[in-house]
Design a protein around this motif. Structure first.
Motif, PDB file in Angstrom:
ATOM      1  N   ASP A  26       1.021  -1.272   0.131  1.00  0.00           N
ATOM      2  CA  ASP A  26       0.014   0.126   0.085  1.00  0.00           C
ATOM      3  C   ASP A  26       0.768   1.123  -0.134  1.00  0.00           C
ATOM      4  O   ASP A  26       0.373   2.303  -0.812  1.00  0.00           O
ATOM      5  CB  ASP A  26      -0.847  -0.156   1.225  1.00  0.00           C
ATOM      6  CG  ASP A  26      -1.796  -1.082   1.170  1.00  0.00           C
ATOM      7  OD1 ASP A  26      -2.255  -1.353  -0.067  1.00  0.00           O
ATOM      8  OD2 ASP A  26      -2.606  -1.394   2.238  1.00  0.00           O
ATOM      9  N   GLN A  27       1.772   1.419   0.741  1.00  0.00           N
ATOM     10  CA  GLN A  27       3.027   2.539   0.828  1.00  0.00           C
ATOM     11  C   GLN A  27       3.589   2.611  -0.517  1.00  0.00           C
ATOM     12  O   GLN A  27       3.726   3.800  -1.069  1.00  0.00           O
ATOM     13  CB  GLN A  27       3.874   2.182   2.014  1.00  0.00           C
ATOM     14  CG  GLN A  27       3.230   2.430   3.404  1.00  0.00           C
ATOM     15  CD  GLN A  27       4.043   2.185   4.457  1.00  0.00           C
ATOM     16  OE1 GLN A  27       5.222   1.748   4.214  1.00  0.00           O
ATOM     17  NE2 GLN A  27       3.485   2.462   5.743  1.00  0.00           N
ATOM     18  N   THR A  30       1.063   4.112  -3.000  1.00  0.00           N
ATOM     19  CA  THR A  30       0.698   5.393  -2.461  1.00  0.00           C
ATOM     20  C   THR A  30       1.964   6.377  -3.078  1.00  0.00           C
ATOM     21  O   THR A  30       1.738   7.437  -3.741  1.00  0.00           O
ATOM     22  CB  THR A  30       0.604   5.602  -1.208  1.00  0.00           C
ATOM     23  OG1 THR A  30      -0.487   4.648  -0.637  1.00  0.00           O
ATOM     24  CG2 THR A  30       0.267   7.170  -0.972  1.00  0.00           C
ATOM     25  N   ASN A  34       1.779   9.101  -6.227  1.00  0.00           N
ATOM     26  CA  ASN A  34       2.250  10.444  -5.971  1.00  0.00           C
ATOM     27  C   ASN A  34       3.225  10.746  -7.037  1.00  0.00           C
ATOM     28  O   ASN A  34       3.315  12.048  -7.197  1.00  0.00           O
ATOM     29  CB  ASN A  34       2.592  10.603  -4.312  1.00  0.00           C
ATOM     30  CG  ASN A  34       2.976  12.003  -4.045  1.00  0.00           C
ATOM     31  OD1 ASN A  34       2.339  12.814  -4.831  1.00  0.00           O
ATOM     32  ND2 ASN A  34       3.747  12.265  -2.958  1.00  0.00           N
TER      33      ASN A  34
END
Length: 161
Positions: A26-27, A30, A34
């Protein structure tokens, strides 16, 4: 997963390991999204899409112009690489000259004053450096609560005031 030994299978199916892998995925997702939204989309994809989808034929560059642009880019990068290597050569040469010159100067100093006096001078220099380090550490631990320069170095017999 069937090829792994049973102890590794139980380790990999442990709830903690699965939680860490999902959180990490998930990180990473993300951060990558970004990165795409912040840099890749506005600076690479949008200009390329407008360049490739321009409707007029006069504004659209032909293959020869793109090839010439690529060649100019390649040559300019080669020239910049050559300039970087030349600058690094001279900087490293200066550092080597300073290093070997100081080593030669220290050897000449020891030869002229003798080993005993050079050791005494080295001990004095070590004391000065140690005093400065202790003074810096004392000011760092006080976090500026003590005014003035007198710190741990004042105990060694010198003061800055």
């Amino acid at each position: 997963m069937d090829m792994l030994p049973e102890n590794l299978q139980t380790l990999l199916t442990h709830p903690t390991v699965t939680y860490i892998t999902t959180k990490t995925q998930d990180q990473v997702t993300t951060h990558l999204s970004n990165l795409r939204e912040t840099y890749i989309q506005p600076y690479i994809i949008t200009p390329l899409s407008t360049l490739l989808t321009s409707s007029t034929t006069s504004a659209m560059p032909d293959l020869v112009q793109l090839l010439i642009l690529a060649i100019i880019l390649f040559i300019s990068l080669k020239v910049l690489d050559y300039a970087r290597r030349v600058i690094m050569f001279w900087v490293m040469l200066a550092f080597r000259l300073v290093f070997w010159g100081s080593l030669l100067g220290m050897g000449l100093y020891v030869y002229r004053v003798g080993v005993e006096n050079a050791g005494r001078d080295l001990g004095w220099l070590w004391g000065v450096v140690q005093g400065f380090v202790e003074d810096f550490q004392a000011r760092a631990t006080n976090n500026g609560s003590e005014s003035g320069w007198n710190g741990a170095g004042a105990k060694k017999g010198y003061s800055r005031w």
